[in-house]
Design a protein around this motif. Structure first.
Motif, PDB file in Angstrom:
ATOM      1  N   ALA A   1       0.815  -1.211   0.000  1.00 21.18           N
ATOM      2  CA  ALA A   1       0.000   0.000   0.000  1.00 21.18           C
ATOM      3  C   ALA A   1       0.839   1.247   0.000  1.00 21.18           C
ATOM      4  O   ALA A   1       0.316   2.336   0.029  1.00 21.18           O
ATOM      5  N   GLY A   2       2.124   1.146  -0.039  1.00 18.06           N
ATOM      6  CA  GLY A   2       2.982   2.328  -0.013  1.00 18.06           C
ATOM      7  C   GLY A   2       4.420   1.902   0.103  1.00 18.06           C
ATOM      8  O   GLY A   2       4.719   0.741   0.329  1.00 18.06           O
ATOM      9  N   PRO A   3       5.368   2.826  -0.042  1.00 17.39           N
ATOM     10  CA  PRO A   3       6.773   2.449  -0.043  1.00 17.39           C
ATOM     11  C   PRO A   3       7.277   2.063   1.323  1.00 17.39           C
ATOM     12  O   PRO A   3       7.038   2.736   2.312  1.00 17.39           O
ATOM     13  N   GLY A   4       7.962   0.917   1.431  1.00 15.72           N
ATOM     14  CA  GLY A   4       8.595   0.495   2.670  1.00 15.72           C
ATOM     15  C   GLY A   4      10.092   0.468   2.509  1.00 15.72           C
ATOM     16  O   GLY A   4      10.624   0.490   1.413  1.00 15.72           O
ATOM     17  N   ARG A   5      10.792   0.361   3.618  1.00 19.18           N
ATOM     18  CA  ARG A   5      12.248   0.412   3.575  1.00 19.18           C
ATOM     19  C   ARG A   5      12.862  -0.775   2.874  1.00 19.18           C
ATOM     20  O   ARG A   5      13.978  -0.714   2.379  1.00 19.18           O
ATOM     21  N   ASP A   6      12.141  -1.890   2.845  1.00 16.53           N
ATOM     22  CA  ASP A   6      12.726  -3.071   2.229  1.00 16.53           C
ATOM     23  C   ASP A   6      12.613  -3.059   0.728  1.00 16.53           C
ATOM     24  O   ASP A   6      13.060  -3.965   0.058  1.00 16.53           O
ATOM     25  N   GLY A   7      11.985  -2.033   0.161  1.00 12.31           N
ATOM     26  CA  GLY A   7      11.880  -1.923  -1.280  1.00 12.31           C
ATOM     27  C   GLY A   7      10.705  -2.651  -1.867  1.00 12.31           C
ATOM     28  O   GLY A   7      10.546  -2.708  -3.086  1.00 12.31           O
ATOM     29  N   SER A   8       9.837  -3.223  -1.021  1.00  8.94           N
ATOM     30  CA  SER A   8       8.696  -3.975  -1.531  1.00  8.94           C
ATOM     31  C   SER A   8       7.614  -3.069  -2.082  1.00  8.94           C
ATOM     32  O   SER A   8       6.737  -3.527  -2.798  1.00  8.94           O
ATOM     33  N   GLY A   9       7.646  -1.810  -1.746  1.00 12.86           N
ATOM     34  CA  GLY A   9       6.618  -0.882  -2.194  1.00 12.86           C
ATOM     35  C   GLY A   9       5.504  -0.704  -1.201  1.00 12.86           C
ATOM     36  O   GLY A   9       4.734   0.237  -1.302  1.00 12.86           O
ATOM     37  N   GLY A  10       5.345  -1.620  -0.233  1.00  9.91           N
ATOM     38  CA  GLY A  10       4.303  -1.511   0.766  1.00  9.91           C
ATOM     39  C   GLY A  10       4.848  -0.953   2.055  1.00  9.91           C
ATOM     40  O   GLY A  10       6.060  -0.844   2.253  1.00  9.91           O
TER      41      GLY A  10
ATOM     42  N   PRO B   1       4.822   6.937   4.943  1.00 10.94           N
ATOM     43  CA  PRO B   1       4.857   5.906   3.895  1.00 10.94           C
ATOM     44  C   PRO B   1       5.246   4.530   4.418  1.00 10.94           C
ATOM     45  O   PRO B   1       4.827   3.515   3.871  1.00 10.94           O
ATOM     46  N   GLY B   2       6.047   4.488   5.479  1.00 11.23           N
ATOM     47  CA  GLY B   2       6.458   3.200   6.014  1.00 11.23           C
ATOM     48  C   GLY B   2       5.583   2.669   7.120  1.00 11.23           C
ATOM     49  O   GLY B   2       5.742   1.528   7.548  1.00 11.23           O
ATOM     50  N   VAL B   3       4.651   3.490   7.630  1.00 14.38           N
ATOM     51  CA  VAL B   3       3.793   3.096   8.743  1.00 14.38           C
ATOM     52  C   VAL B   3       2.363   3.486   8.416  1.00 14.38           C
ATOM     53  O   VAL B   3       2.080   4.666   8.160  1.00 14.38           O
TER      54      VAL B   3
ATOM     55  N   ALA C   1      10.381   3.517  15.220  1.00 11.32           N
ATOM     56  CA  ALA C   1      11.437   2.675  15.774  1.00 11.32           C
ATOM     57  C   ALA C   1      11.157   1.196  15.505  1.00 11.32           C
ATOM     58  O   ALA C   1      12.077   0.430  15.180  1.00 11.32           O
ATOM     59  N   VAL C   2       9.899   0.795  15.626  1.00 11.06           N
ATOM     60  CA  VAL C   2       9.539  -0.597  15.354  1.00 11.06           C
ATOM     61  C   VAL C   2       9.752  -0.913  13.878  1.00 11.06           C
ATOM     62  O   VAL C   2      10.301  -1.967  13.514  1.00 11.06           O
ATOM     63  N   ALA C   3       9.325   0.000  13.002  1.00  9.00           N
ATOM     64  CA  ALA C   3       9.494  -0.225  11.561  1.00  9.00           C
ATOM     65  C   ALA C   3      10.969  -0.340  11.189  1.00  9.00           C
ATOM     66  O   ALA C   3      11.357  -1.179  10.364  1.00  9.00           O
ATOM     67  N   ASP C   4      11.809   0.484  11.782  1.00  7.29           N
ATOM     68  CA  ASP C   4      13.249   0.403  11.512  1.00  7.29           C
ATOM     69  C   ASP C   4      13.812  -0.937  11.964  1.00  7.29           C
ATOM     70  O   ASP C   4      14.641  -1.544  11.272  1.00  7.29           O
ATOM     71  N   ARG C   5      13.357  -1.395  13.137  1.00  4.45           N
ATOM     72  CA  ARG C   5      13.874  -2.669  13.661  1.00  4.45           C
ATOM     73  C   ARG C   5      13.413  -3.834  12.794  1.00  4.45           C
ATOM     74  O   ARG C   5      14.198  -4.745  12.485  1.00  4.45           O
ATOM     75  N   THR C   6      12.170  -3.852  12.380  1.00  3.60           N
ATOM     76  CA  THR C   6      11.687  -4.959  11.545  1.00  3.60           C
ATOM     77  C   THR C   6      12.343  -4.941  10.173  1.00  3.60           C
ATOM     78  O   THR C   6      12.610  -5.999   9.589  1.00  3.60           O
ATOM     79  N   ALA C   7      12.617  -3.751   9.645  1.00 10.80           N
ATOM     80  CA  ALA C   7      13.305  -3.678   8.357  1.00 10.80           C
ATOM     81  C   ALA C   7      14.698  -4.278   8.450  1.00 10.80           C
ATOM     82  O   ALA C   7      15.187  -4.926   7.513  1.00 10.80           O
TER      83      ALA C   7
ATOM     84  N   ARG D   1      13.154 -15.877   8.840  1.00  8.85           N
ATOM     85  CA  ARG D   1      12.140 -16.590   9.585  1.00  8.85           C
ATOM     86  C   ARG D   1      11.872 -15.959  10.936  1.00  8.85           C
ATOM     87  O   ARG D   1      11.343 -16.627  11.817  1.00  8.85           O
ATOM     88  N   VAL D   2      12.297 -14.723  11.148  1.00  5.95           N
ATOM     89  CA  VAL D   2      11.900 -14.041  12.383  1.00  5.95           C
ATOM     90  C   VAL D   2      10.408 -13.748  12.278  1.00  5.95           C
ATOM     91  O   VAL D   2       9.968 -13.056  11.368  1.00  5.95           O
ATOM     92  N   ASP D   3       9.647 -14.304  13.189  1.00  8.86           N
ATOM     93  CA  ASP D   3       8.186 -14.182  13.130  1.00  8.86           C
ATOM     94  C   ASP D   3       7.626 -13.174  14.119  1.00  8.86           C
ATOM     95  O   ASP D   3       6.546 -12.607  13.886  1.00  8.86           O
TER      96      ASP D   3
END
Length: 755
Positions: free
Chosen positions: A8-17, A46-48, A112-118, A128-130
């Motif tokens: 749904a929008g640009p994410g840090r991993d480059g997926s676009g969501g 855009p990332g959250v 901060a959470v988005a940065d850590r998950t990225a 496989r971090v779930d």
């Protein structure tokens, strides 16, 4: 809406969501959802993204029209699990952070959470971090932002991601789904186990099902712990589900083949929780005994091989549990309690069994049966027959004359009672007898702390206004308003309420937040406002004649409120100048206590001529409102009642910023006023000497205000209250509330002269 897996929008991993979807879910519990979304809406990026799975109309209204927030409307009755699932279905993020509607997210936490998950992305085949476990704060009605006990467990793992087998102590982290951020694909794979109403089960299951777990030693959630007394009570037998929960979780451990360390950690959690239920929760003894028996069987059957008991008193408790020695356990528990009591005389006094009542007569009267036909009424701290209690009592005499009303009135106010009013004076012998034996107790404030809530009595709280200023627990941050109020005592008084009357949805929401307890809200309207729809032209002419208002004169009621930050009353208007500017055709009805004394007063001549009338001690105030062509007030709750008449209201707000900052308010009156607003006397005079006070803009503002705050007032509130509370009629059988646009208020003074 993006399809499953689409972005749904640009994410840090480059997926676009978006990297992270914060999914807020549930009802608007005690009005906290708005504050949660206020904090989150400003953090959308855009990332959250922010998704609100809003259950019920109140939650949907709180979430509406917020930029950056996507609302998923859900019907009333939707459970937490289903709400989480609906929000996750709409979410486009790679990771999901579920936040209950009562809780909040601190500023900066989503980023901060988005940065850590990225950072956890890594190689796709090995990603496989779930679950990411984060820290949280706790807030109660009394204390804000208390740290959790979880920091040591999170800090120990650091930046590593590990299988649960290598970090079993994470099972000791507080079991909240909101402190576990879940990979979206992981959620979808295990939705059956995670989309359940039992949040504790879902929180543990998330860790048990995860292949790898990471941590973030940073606060990403502020958990609001509601008062237990404000949460609907289930049947005591429902607590057996605690044991079933852990049996299912330990079976899941076995199915997953997790090592002994994880099983042992979860087993210790189970036993600790079961012993807490037995020791601390108020359960009937048969239910407590059966719970103990079931917990004993589980403790024996599920104990990991070779698992050691802890030492000390906890070890004794566990051995007694495994032996199913309920009587011994209770004896052991009682002995420990006695030991603690001996160490502290003060604590022993606070924890005595039963109710401490100082008056011997009252204790004796409490032993007698409740009188089903006796009702006690009081208003404004025993001032007299007034307000909502008076309106309820009047309707009671009409619909249920077999119920005898007795009013509690202070000795100083007894001479002011209507002739023939049966009454008692606080502290007298009959007072304690009446208070002990009455079936119904009705108040617009609160009864003294010493009054005991008997199981078969009914306490009806009618309140005495719609709240603009903060009330109850919401005064905690406003010491000028609280002035040493003992909030523990306040809540003890609130816990006696069975019913709380409300005039509008705003009040219902604020009362539930400011006074959290188990009472039932009666969204019926304020009984005292019935008169605004039932008064006749003859009634209005008679009131104006009694007040000395000549026919054809314009009467303006000026009713300011008290300031908590002022030691004494401060005049806010120069009444003499205002009256002179308004001219001889205007009469000012002034409800305040600052008139000048002496023959030389600038007001003396105006008062003698009847152009300024002191109505500070005039009761009931509803008659003053009926007599007035318009109202001037500042922040008094009279504005909400007067709006029922659909007559002009002018707000004189010369100190709004000071009042709002010092007293605390629930909404911005300047932006949502019921009419025109003046901040200086000159502005007020200009409004009243022109047509601006009742022009189209003023009418539009009043219409919106009336729809919001006169929601349930339609002239039949007292009837609904009496039929439901005193006659026991069902909700469905009560007279329905007439929509605002279909009501006809009492005639205006001008209309009354022609009828």
């Amino acid at each position: 809406m993006p399809e499953q897996g689409e972005s749904a929008g640009p994410g840090r991993d480059g997926s676009g969501g978006p990297e992270l979807s914060v999914v807020v879910h549930g009802r608007n519990v005690q009005g906290h959802l708005g504050a949660c979304l206020d904090a989150l809406a400003s953090q959308a990026s855009p990332g959250v993204e922010v998704i609100v799975a809003a259950v019920g109309a109140s939650a949907q209204a709180a979430a509406a029209d917020r930029p950056g927030v996507t609302v998923v409307p859900l019907p009333d009755g939707t459970g937490d699990g289903a709400a989480r699932a609906a929000g996750a279905e709409r979410a486009g993020g790679r990771w999901l952070h579920f936040v209950a509607s009562k809780d909040s997210v601190p500023t900066g936490a989503p980023r901060a959470v988005a940065d850590r998950t990225a950072d956890l992305a890594g190689d796709r085949d090995r990603d496989r971090v779930d679950v990411l476990v984060v820290d949280h704060l706790r807030s109660t009605w009394r204390h804000q932002g208390m740290p959790s006990p979880d920091g040591k467990h999170l800090a120990k793992q650091g930046r590593r991601d590990l299988p649960l087998a290598d970090c079993p102590n994470l099972l000791k982290v507080t079991p909240l789904l909101g402190n576990r951020v879940l990979r979206a694909d992981f959620w979808r794979a295990h939705r059956a186990e995670l989309a359940v109403d039992d949040e504790t089960f879902a929180a543990y299951a998330a860790l048990l099902l995860a292949d790898r777990v990471a941590t973030l030693d940073q606060v990403a959630l502020n958990v609001r712990e509601l008062r237990a007394e404000s949460i609907p009570r289930g049947a005591p037998e429902e607590r057996y589900a605690v044991i079933d929960r852990y049996e299912s979780l330990l079976n899941l451990v076995a199915d997953r083949g997790l090592p002994t360390a994880a099983r042992g950690a979860l087993y210790d959690v189970m036993v600790g929780d079961c012993l807490r239920v037995v020791a601390r929760e108020k359960l009937p003894d048969p239910v407590r005994r059966e719970f103990f028996h079931r917990a004993s069987k589980a403790a024996v059957a599920l104990r990991p091989q070779g698992h050691q008991h802890p030492g000390g008193l906890e070890g004794v408790r566990r051995r007694l549990l495994e032996e199913d020695a309920y009587t011994k356990y209770r004896t052991f528990q009682t002995a420990n309690q006695q030991r603690r009591k001996l160490r502290s005389a003060v604590v022993s006094r606070k924890h005595k069994v039963g109710v401490k009542v100082r008056d011997l007569r009252y204790r004796r009267a409490l032993e007698r049966p409740v009188d089903p036909n006796l009702a006690v009424f009081t208003a404004y701290w025993d001032r007299g027959v007034a307000c909502n209690p008076a309106a309820v009592a009047a309707k009671l005499a009409e619909l249920a004359p077999h119920i005898r009303p007795v009013w509690v009135v202070s000795a100083a106010n007894v001479p002011l009672l209507p002739p023939g009013t049966d009454h008692v004076v606080p502290g007298t012998r009959r007072y304690w007898e009446v208070m002990a034996r009455a079936k119904y107790l009705v108040n617009n404030a609160n009864f003294p702390n010493a009054i005991v809530k008997r199981p078969d009595s009914v306490h009806l709280q009618t309140h005495h206004g719609t709240p603009l200023k903060r009330m109850g627990l919401d005064q905690l941050d406003y010491p000028a308003a609280a002035k040493g109020l003992n909030f523990h005592d306040l809540l003890a008084r609130v816990d006696r309420w069975d019913y709380s009357v409300s005039a509008n949805g705003h009040s219902t929401e604020m009362w539930e937040r400011a006074y959290p307890s188990h009472y039932t809200s009666l969204d019926y309207g304020y009984p005292r406002n019935d008169v605004y729809y039932n008064a006749t032209a003859a009634d209005i002419r008679a009131i104006r004649e009694k007040l000395g208002i000549a026919p054809g004169k314009r009467a303006i009621l000026y009713a300011p409120t008290h300031r908590d930050y002022e030691a004494a009353w401060t005049p806010r208007l120069d009444l003499a100048t205002l009256a002179e500017r308004l001219g001889e055709d205007t009469v000012l009805l002034v409800r305040g206590h600052y008139f000048y004394g002496g023959a030389a007063s600038p007001l003396a001549g105006l008062r003698k001529s009847g152009r300024v009338i002191d109505v500070s001690s005039y009761d009931p105030v509803e008659e003053l409102a009926l007599a007035a062509d318009a109202l001037i007030t500042d922040y008094s709750s009279i504005m909400f009642d007067y709006a029922n008449l659909d007559r002009p209201i002018v707000i004189y707000a010369d100190d709004w910023e000071t009042y709002a900052t010092t007293r605390g308010v629930y909404f911005d009156l300047m932006a949502e006023a019921p009419g025109k607003v003046a901040c200086t006397q000159e502005e007020l005079t200009e409004l009243l000497t022109s047509d601006a006070w009742h022009d189209a803009a003023a009418d539009k503002a009043r219409r919106a205000f009336r729809h919001r705050f006169c929601e349930y007032d339609d002239g039949r509130a007292a009837e609904r209250v009496v039929r439901r509370v005193f006659l026991g009629e069902s909700e469905d059988s009560l007279p329905p509330v007439t929509p605002v646009d279909e009501r006809t208020p009492a005639p205006t003074p001008e209309e009354a002269t022609t009828r």
